[in-house]
Motif scaffolding. Sequence first.
Motif, mmCIF file in Angstrom:
data_model
loop_
_atom_site.group_PDB
_atom_site.id
_atom_site.type_symbol
_atom_site.label_atom_id
_atom_site.label_comp_id
_atom_site.label_asym_id
_atom_site.label_seq_id
_atom_site.Cartn_x
_atom_site.Cartn_y
_atom_site.Cartn_z
ATOM 1 N N THR A 1 32.535 18.586 1.756
ATOM 2 C CA THR A 1 32.678 17.961 0.505
ATOM 3 C C THR A 1 34.055 17.692 0.262
ATOM 4 O O THR A 1 34.884 18.813 0.636
ATOM 5 N N LEU A 2 34.540 16.853 -0.181
ATOM 6 C CA LEU A 2 35.775 16.520 -0.416
ATOM 7 C C LEU A 2 36.396 17.144 -1.643
ATOM 8 O O LEU A 2 35.429 17.498 -2.600
ATOM 9 N N GLU A 3 37.529 17.816 -1.790
ATOM 10 C CA GLU A 3 38.042 18.540 -2.973
ATOM 11 C C GLU A 3 39.521 17.776 -3.280
ATOM 12 O O GLU A 3 40.245 17.318 -2.443
ATOM 13 N N SER A 4 39.696 17.658 -4.702
ATOM 14 C CA SER A 4 40.754 16.977 -5.070
ATOM 15 C C SER A 4 42.013 17.894 -4.602
ATOM 16 O O SER A 4 42.091 19.032 -4.173
ATOM 17 N N SER A 5 43.084 16.803 -3.962
ATOM 18 C CA SER A 5 44.480 17.628 -3.476
ATOM 19 C C SER A 5 44.195 18.024 -2.326
ATOM 20 O O SER A 5 45.239 18.529 -1.446
ATOM 21 N N ASP A 6 42.899 17.695 -1.348
ATOM 22 C CA ASP A 6 43.049 17.686 0.069
ATOM 23 C C ASP A 6 44.112 16.959 0.495
ATOM 24 O O ASP A 6 44.292 15.654 0.041
ATOM 25 N N ARG A 7 44.747 17.171 1.748
ATOM 26 C CA ARG A 7 45.655 16.246 2.433
ATOM 27 C C ARG A 7 45.224 16.167 4.022
ATOM 28 O O ARG A 7 44.931 17.133 4.528
ATOM 29 N N PHE A 8 44.747 14.951 4.264
ATOM 30 C CA PHE A 8 44.311 14.768 5.749
ATOM 31 C C PHE A 8 45.501 14.091 6.384
ATOM 32 O O PHE A 8 46.394 13.332 5.786
ATOM 33 N N TYR A 9 45.679 14.266 7.801
ATOM 34 C CA TYR A 9 46.900 13.892 8.647
ATOM 35 C C TYR A 9 46.088 13.564 9.853
ATOM 36 O O TYR A 9 45.262 13.712 10.386
ATOM 37 N N ILE A 10 46.702 12.196 10.138
ATOM 38 C CA ILE A 10 46.487 11.762 11.649
ATOM 39 C C ILE A 10 47.489 11.427 12.343
ATOM 40 O O ILE A 10 48.273 10.524 12.103
ATOM 41 N N PRO A 11 47.572 12.025 13.234
ATOM 42 C CA PRO A 11 48.965 12.152 14.164
ATOM 43 C C PRO A 11 48.814 10.828 15.010
ATOM 44 O O PRO A 11 47.921 10.155 15.152
ATOM 45 N N PHE A 12 50.163 10.237 15.473
ATOM 46 C CA PHE A 12 50.215 9.377 16.539
ATOM 47 C C PHE A 12 49.817 9.594 17.794
ATOM 48 O O PHE A 12 50.107 10.520 18.214
ATOM 49 N N ASN A 13 49.087 8.716 18.759
ATOM 50 C CA ASN A 13 49.200 9.018 19.905
ATOM 51 C C ASN A 13 50.528 8.519 20.677
ATOM 52 O O ASN A 13 51.349 8.104 19.944
ATOM 53 N N GLN A 14 50.992 9.351 21.908
ATOM 54 C CA GLN A 14 52.144 8.879 22.564
ATOM 55 C C GLN A 14 51.992 7.555 23.388
ATOM 56 O O GLN A 14 51.117 7.403 24.347
ATOM 57 N N MET A 15 52.667 6.633 22.633
ATOM 58 C CA MET A 15 52.593 5.220 23.176
ATOM 59 C C MET A 15 53.685 4.895 23.827
ATOM 60 O O MET A 15 54.461 3.843 23.570
ATOM 61 N N LEU A 16 54.248 5.712 25.010
ATOM 62 C CA LEU A 16 55.268 5.341 25.814
ATOM 63 C C LEU A 16 55.196 5.052 27.244
ATOM 64 O O LEU A 16 54.170 5.586 27.841
ATOM 65 N N VAL A 17 56.196 4.754 27.893
ATOM 66 C CA VAL A 17 56.108 4.325 29.299
ATOM 67 C C VAL A 17 57.669 4.770 29.731
ATOM 68 O O VAL A 17 58.388 4.344 29.310
ATOM 69 N N SER A 18 57.415 5.554 30.739
ATOM 70 C CA SER A 18 58.823 6.089 31.167
ATOM 71 C C SER A 18 59.050 5.347 32.477
ATOM 72 O O SER A 18 58.534 5.015 33.445
ATOM 73 N N GLY B 1 64.813 6.276 37.943
ATOM 74 C CA GLY B 1 65.425 5.915 39.185
ATOM 75 C C GLY B 1 66.245 4.692 39.313
ATOM 76 O O GLY B 1 66.966 4.496 38.415
ATOM 77 N N GLY B 2 65.747 3.899 40.311
ATOM 78 C CA GLY B 2 66.991 2.720 40.563
ATOM 79 C C GLY B 2 66.644 1.509 39.894
ATOM 80 O O GLY B 2 66.193 0.464 40.198
ATOM 81 N N VAL B 3 66.981 1.719 38.559
ATOM 82 C CA VAL B 3 66.953 0.705 37.745
ATOM 83 C C VAL B 3 68.413 0.665 36.693
ATOM 84 O O VAL B 3 69.006 1.562 36.743
ATOM 85 N N GLU B 4 68.752 -0.292 36.039
ATOM 86 C CA GLU B 4 70.029 -0.241 35.408
ATOM 87 C C GLU B 4 69.764 0.484 34.296
ATOM 88 O O GLU B 4 70.729 1.078 33.816
ATOM 89 N N ARG B 5 68.857 0.691 33.564
ATOM 90 C CA ARG B 5 68.730 1.327 32.167
ATOM 91 C C ARG B 5 67.580 2.383 32.242
ATOM 92 O O ARG B 5 66.488 1.993 31.431
ATOM 93 N N PRO B 6 67.442 3.385 33.074
ATOM 94 C CA PRO B 6 66.436 4.306 33.074
ATOM 95 C C PRO B 6 66.147 4.795 31.657
ATOM 96 O O PRO B 6 66.927 5.096 30.865
ATOM 97 N N GLY B 7 64.966 5.060 31.275
ATOM 98 C CA GLY B 7 64.606 5.404 29.765
ATOM 99 C C GLY B 7 63.112 5.252 29.873
ATOM 100 O O GLY B 7 62.220 5.461 30.781
ATOM 101 N N VAL B 8 62.752 5.627 28.299
ATOM 102 C CA VAL B 8 61.372 5.475 27.842
ATOM 103 C C VAL B 8 61.252 4.580 26.887
ATOM 104 O O VAL B 8 62.000 4.023 26.085
ATOM 105 N N TYR B 9 60.138 3.574 27.151
ATOM 106 C CA TYR B 9 60.058 2.439 26.434
ATOM 107 C C TYR B 9 58.665 2.348 25.860
ATOM 108 O O TYR B 9 57.867 2.825 26.196
ATOM 109 N N GLY B 10 58.686 1.633 24.921
ATOM 110 C CA GLY B 10 57.355 1.455 24.093
ATOM 111 C C GLY B 10 56.180 0.792 24.829
ATOM 112 O O GLY B 10 56.431 -0.336 25.763
#
Length: 514
Positions: free
Chosen positions: A392-409, A412-421
């Motif tokens: 049962t819900l109670e006033s002042s309850d605080r719910f959180y939904i985190p983000f998925n890690q939505m990245l691709v690394s 090596g041999g590229v001009e700008r190595p890094g992590v991209y969306g």
Amino acid sequence: MLSAALLSLGAAEVVVSPKVQSLSYQMQSTPDSLYKQLGLDEKSLILSTDTDTVSAQLQLDRLVAISDPGYVLVPGDTISVTYMERTGNAPVTLHITIPYGGEIRISSIATVETKGRTFQDVRAEIEALLTQYNRYSNPIVSIQSLGLFHVNINGEVTSSRSIRVNGNSFLSDVLYYGSATASSRLVTITGEDGSVRTYDPYLGMRKGDKENNPRLHPGDTITLHKRERAVTVSGAINDGGTYQLLEGENLSALINDYGAGLDPYASGCVIIQRSRGNGYYETISVPSSEDYTLQDGDVIYVEPVTDSLGSVSIEGALRSSSSNSMIQGDKSETYYYRFVEGETVYDMLSALSAYFIDSSNLSAAYLVRDGKTIMLDFNEILYNGAESGSMTLESSDRFYIPFNQMLVSVVGGVERPGVYGYVPGRSADYYINLAGGYSADSKGEKSVTITGKDGTELDFSSPLAPETVISVERDNLSTQLASTVAVIGIVTSVVGLIASIITISANVATWPNI
């Protein structure tokens, strides 16, 4: 299915539980049309220019007229009379059109007066006359077709006009032409003989008083009068809308009689918006129990109860409230959910499901209550009926939904190595281009290794998932050769410089003394 209402509350948004239906009401500021005030459909089939439509409507009206004991024959109606004149002979069928004067003749047998009389009365008289003429006549009297005639409408209308109707047309069929200022409480009909009859369309249409929704007759002139007071009510009331009040009727009558009373979530406070002219409005707040005097054009809003409702917050990976775009992990959204006592976590999630996005990590959601963290799997609650959903819900309850890690690394041999969306449906080539393409020391596409989140090696052209690593192998031989060439170049340059210095020194030694 009821849907949750979205209300603004400062920087955040409020999602109102479908169970709090009165809170989904908005203040209605535009008065209803006359037709809508009277609860009528916007239709006028008898005015249609389509032949099939007119024919279908007339056929329907004919059937109603035959069975309606109150239908009065009018000029232009055609009745059929079938009877046996002599035993053994073929039946005789007469088609008789009602004349303007009303008197009709049944062959050479008799005359019958129809003016102002119902079809049922005329039928009974004709059958009695034919039976008297021949007791074996077995007469059958019916309405073959309805005649059309015109009535006039004027006063508070969009335009004065002549309207084509039939004997089964009612006052309600022509009120569609009433203007925004027309009265729904006073209409007069002047008959062909000059008699004036007064009607209250609201009682006729909304309250079912047939006496106030009469049939129309040839030569009638309908006059719509100007309204006295029209007010609009909405909010926590059972039957909101625009109503026209009679003299002596005010807020109490509006709420209890016209509006069918307050709904269960009414707060007891009424807000009245009143025009002061020139675009200025005054806001008046009064108790719903007060019989406050209302004016023409007042807009009334019955406030719903708010202090007895609970409220919880839900924050994190949610759809942006400011646009339809999806959040890609760089911004958190906060909503407040208003609920009634007894609602559960499942109820809340059902109402909020439209706000979840691809990057919502529903399986890792959690609740903070009284300083304690409670882990909740929203996917299990929504789709598998997890027991935690019955919390049962109670006033002042605080719910959180985190983000998925939505990245691709990309390494090596590229001009700008890094992590991209992460972008759904894209292959490795897309992310390598984001990284500036292959570097000069890379071995190219044939040296690319793609590893999924679980360590599985993936194909170069396949769509990738989040947390994929793209590794481009460098050409080490090229790198070493480039370094060697650079060193040799430097040595050669130094040797050349030394040789130049020696040559210059030898030349100086041979110069004459000055």
